[in-house]
Enzyme design. Structure first.
Site, mmCIF file in Angstrom:
data_model
loop_
_atom_site.group_PDB
_atom_site.id
_atom_site.type_symbol
_atom_site.label_atom_id
_atom_site.label_comp_id
_atom_site.label_asym_id
_atom_site.label_seq_id
_atom_site.Cartn_x
_atom_site.Cartn_y
_atom_site.Cartn_z
ATOM 1 N N GLU A 95 0.821 -1.214 0.000
ATOM 2 C CA GLU A 95 0.000 0.000 0.000
ATOM 3 C C GLU A 95 0.859 1.269 0.000
ATOM 4 O O GLU A 95 0.633 2.218 0.747
ATOM 5 C CB GLU A 95 -0.985 -0.045 1.180
ATOM 6 C CG GLU A 95 -1.956 -1.219 1.017
ATOM 7 C CD GLU A 95 -2.945 -1.379 2.150
ATOM 8 O OE1 GLU A 95 -2.811 -0.687 3.177
ATOM 9 O OE2 GLU A 95 -3.855 -2.226 2.020
ATOM 10 N N GLU B 62 -6.029 -9.715 -3.646
ATOM 11 C CA GLU B 62 -6.811 -9.831 -2.416
ATOM 12 C C GLU B 62 -8.303 -9.670 -2.725
ATOM 13 O O GLU B 62 -9.025 -8.940 -2.043
ATOM 14 C CB GLU B 62 -6.383 -8.765 -1.398
ATOM 15 C CG GLU B 62 -4.910 -8.779 -1.047
ATOM 16 C CD GLU B 62 -4.526 -7.715 -0.029
ATOM 17 O OE1 GLU B 62 -5.450 -7.127 0.591
ATOM 18 O OE2 GLU B 62 -3.325 -7.456 0.144
#
Length: 580
Positions: free
Chosen positions: A350, A452
């Site tokens: 991220e 994900e």
């Protein structure tokens, strides 16, 4: 069409059947083809508009300002530079002051959008927005530059049919926005599905013609056979956690479906080093051993996480020099332990939304981490991994343009073997935007995975999951999919596939349905050879077992090791031998 040929001198066997498998070329589709091309470069001249502009009038501004007007309070000019016509919004006082065109949008259509833009100065985010009767739809964004043209590629659907207005916006009101080569192309649901089917045929499957002959090389008509896929080549899987280690029902359910996995938390820094200096990989080791025993590949998740909320608690009290040393030890510790045992690494997780390490160690912190990681495990892909790039067209922090720029920065600082990790946490999917965002990142030419994938709970969860999985699997630039559905008796992160007795939920039924379609459920394809001893089928890439029975005989002849694999040529000849 392909060709087949078997050299009988090479394969003469006593009482043998000879099966020649030829990989044939693909197929054509009647529907308007989707244009997967995109650009992440800033070019001296814009490309021609896709689909000749689609429903956009005067898309190249070759007819002055015809069909174009002012949105807000901007002043609008038509300009020409080096023979290229374009439109300019200047004297802007609000972010939405811009140029616009009125159109009519339909609820049952999927719209793909593109345009080329530049700004008068700086590197400025510019968004394409559609004002509709039910609200504003963000179609896409780009970080535009002066003196060259950048491509916005996006898409949208609308909640109800009616008039709409396309315009461009930028928070920086001091810049001019230049626009050219605009396109808006509608597709029906049937056309959209045909794009997927055609892409699957071209990307994941090959047409196979099987010829069965006797030992005299004569075609054997009316021979029956079955083809069973033993392993699907396309990586498709789900996250797991340590709950699987002690639950046989969970193990059986999982290993009968998936070929790749990610550990939910067990390889993260805060799990491995809860207390400074006390490193524990026991859970990750056990999960890796389990995966290896079942032939399941593992993605390394994650080396570092840029979110300040997800650091080991002791990290926050470190000085800059202490943190730098701790980061170096962490990278070396986890990556040397699992070097060569994982198929790729999420190096700085991220990194688009957060900047913990950059704030402490300087702007090159992430780039340095990627260089170190690549040095330790140079044969593996080093992924950026972030969310909202394909899920949410409104999130400028992780737009395809921002993602591509981040990759470029890491590459320019020495990062190698990079890959694109798309977390894919969906609410209501915008399929045209999802497809176009993947198109844009695909222009980087790097490995790209959905890492994900899940969908928020709700009555349409299973339907949305199927839509996203179909779109991802069909896209020619997606190399693998991992669902974020690790089972926990207290509930999964956002989406479970089974109940606590490992009976499928509707989402699990979607997975099984698609695995069967994609050839991953080990179903049997049966057939009978024609007068020429031939049978033709379109098979997914993977490993197969073929069982052949002669006409009128009870004996079956089994061939192991039949593989259908991607090939750079339109034809691939395989000769498989069986004998009694």
């Amino acid at each position: 069409m392909g060709f087949w040929h078997c050299d009988s001198a090479m394969i003469r066997l006593a009482f043998a059947l000879i099966i020649c498998v030829t990989i044939l070329s693909g197929f054509g589709a009647n529907a308007l083809k989707y244009d997967y091309t995109a650009s992440v470069e800033c070019l001296p001249f814009p490309h021609k508009p896709q689909y000749n502009g689609g429903i956009i009038k005067n898309p190249e501004l070759n007819h002055g300002l015809r069909a174009w007007s002012t949105f807000g309070n901007a002043k609008v000019d038509h300009r020409v530079s080096n023979g290229n016509n374009f439109i300019v919004a200047r004297s802007r006082n609000h972010s939405h002051d811009s140029v616009s065109q009125k159109i009519h949008l339909y609820k049952d259509k999927l719209y793909t959008f593109s345009a080329w833009v530049q700004v008068s100065e700086g590197k400025i985010p510019v968004r394409a927005v559609f004002k509709t009767i039910s609200g504003f739809k963000h179609a896409g964004a780009i970080i535009a530059e002066p003196n060259c043209w950048s491509m916005i590629k996006g898409g949208l659907t609308v909640d109800e049919s009616g008039p709409a207005e396309l315009y461009f916006e930028s928070e920086n009101t001091s810049v001019e926005i230049w626009v050219d080569s605009v396109s808006l192309q509608p597709f029906t649901t049937e056309e959209w599905r045909s794009h997927q089917e055609q892409s699957i045929e071209e990307k994941h499957k090959r047409k196979v013609r099987i010829h069965v002959m006797d030992k005299q090389d004569k075609p054997l008509a009316n021979a029956t056979f079955s083809i069973v896929q033993k392993k699907l080549s396309f990586p498709f899987g789900s996250a797991i956690n340590k709950n699987i280690l002690t639950n046989t029902a969970y193990q059986n359910w999982f290993t009968s479906r998936f070929t790749v996995t990610t550990f939910e938390n067990e390889m993260k820094w805060y799990a491995n080093e809860l207390t400074q200096g006390h490193v524990d990989y026991s859970a990750a080791d056990a999960l890796l051993k389990f995966a290896q025993q079942h032939g399941i590949s593992v993605r390394g998740h994650n080396v570092l996480w840029d979110d300040p909320r997800n650091q080991p608690s002791w990290v926050n009290s470190l000085s800059a020099s202490q943190l730098s040393a701790a980061v170096t030890r962490r990278i070396n510790s986890v990556m040397k332990r699992y070097k060569g045992q994982v198929i790729g690494w999420d190096v700085v997780n991220e990194n688009l939304h957060f900047s913990f390490f950059e704030s402490k160690l300087g702007p090159q912190a992430s780039a340095n981490a990627y260089k170190t990681a690549n040095f330790i495990d140079p044969s593996r892909t080093m992924f950026l991994n972030d969310y909202n790039t394909i899920e949410d067209s409104r999130d400028g922090a992780s737009s395809p343009s921002a993602y591509a720029n981040k990759i470029g920065n890491i590459q320019s600082s020495g990062g190698r073997n990079l890959g694109v990790g798309l977390e894919s946490h969906f609410s209501v999917p915008n399929l045209p935007y999802m497809r176009s965002a993947i198109d844009t990142l695909g222009a980087k030419g790097l490995p790209m995975w959905l890492t994900e994938l899940d969908v928020q709970s709700g009555q349409n969860q299973a339907m949305y999951l199927e839509q996203v999985l179909r779109e991802a699997h069909a896209h020619p630039k997606i190399n693998g999919i991992v669902l974020w559905t690790a089972w926990n008796p207290q509930g999964c992160y956002r989406m479970c596939l089974t109940d606590n007795s490992f009976r499928n939920l509707p989402t699990g039924d979607v997975v099984d349905k698609l695995l069967k379609e994609w050839g991953g459920a080990r179903q049997v394809l049966s057939g009978t050879t024609g007068p020429d001893g031939a049978f033709e089928a379109s098979l997914f890439h993977g490993d197969y077992q073929v069982t052949v029975t002669r006409p009128g005989a009870n004996n079956s002849y089994v061939v192991q090791g039949f593989e259908v694999a991607p090939t750079e040529t339109s034809q691939q000849k395989l000769i498989l031998r069986v004998s009694d």
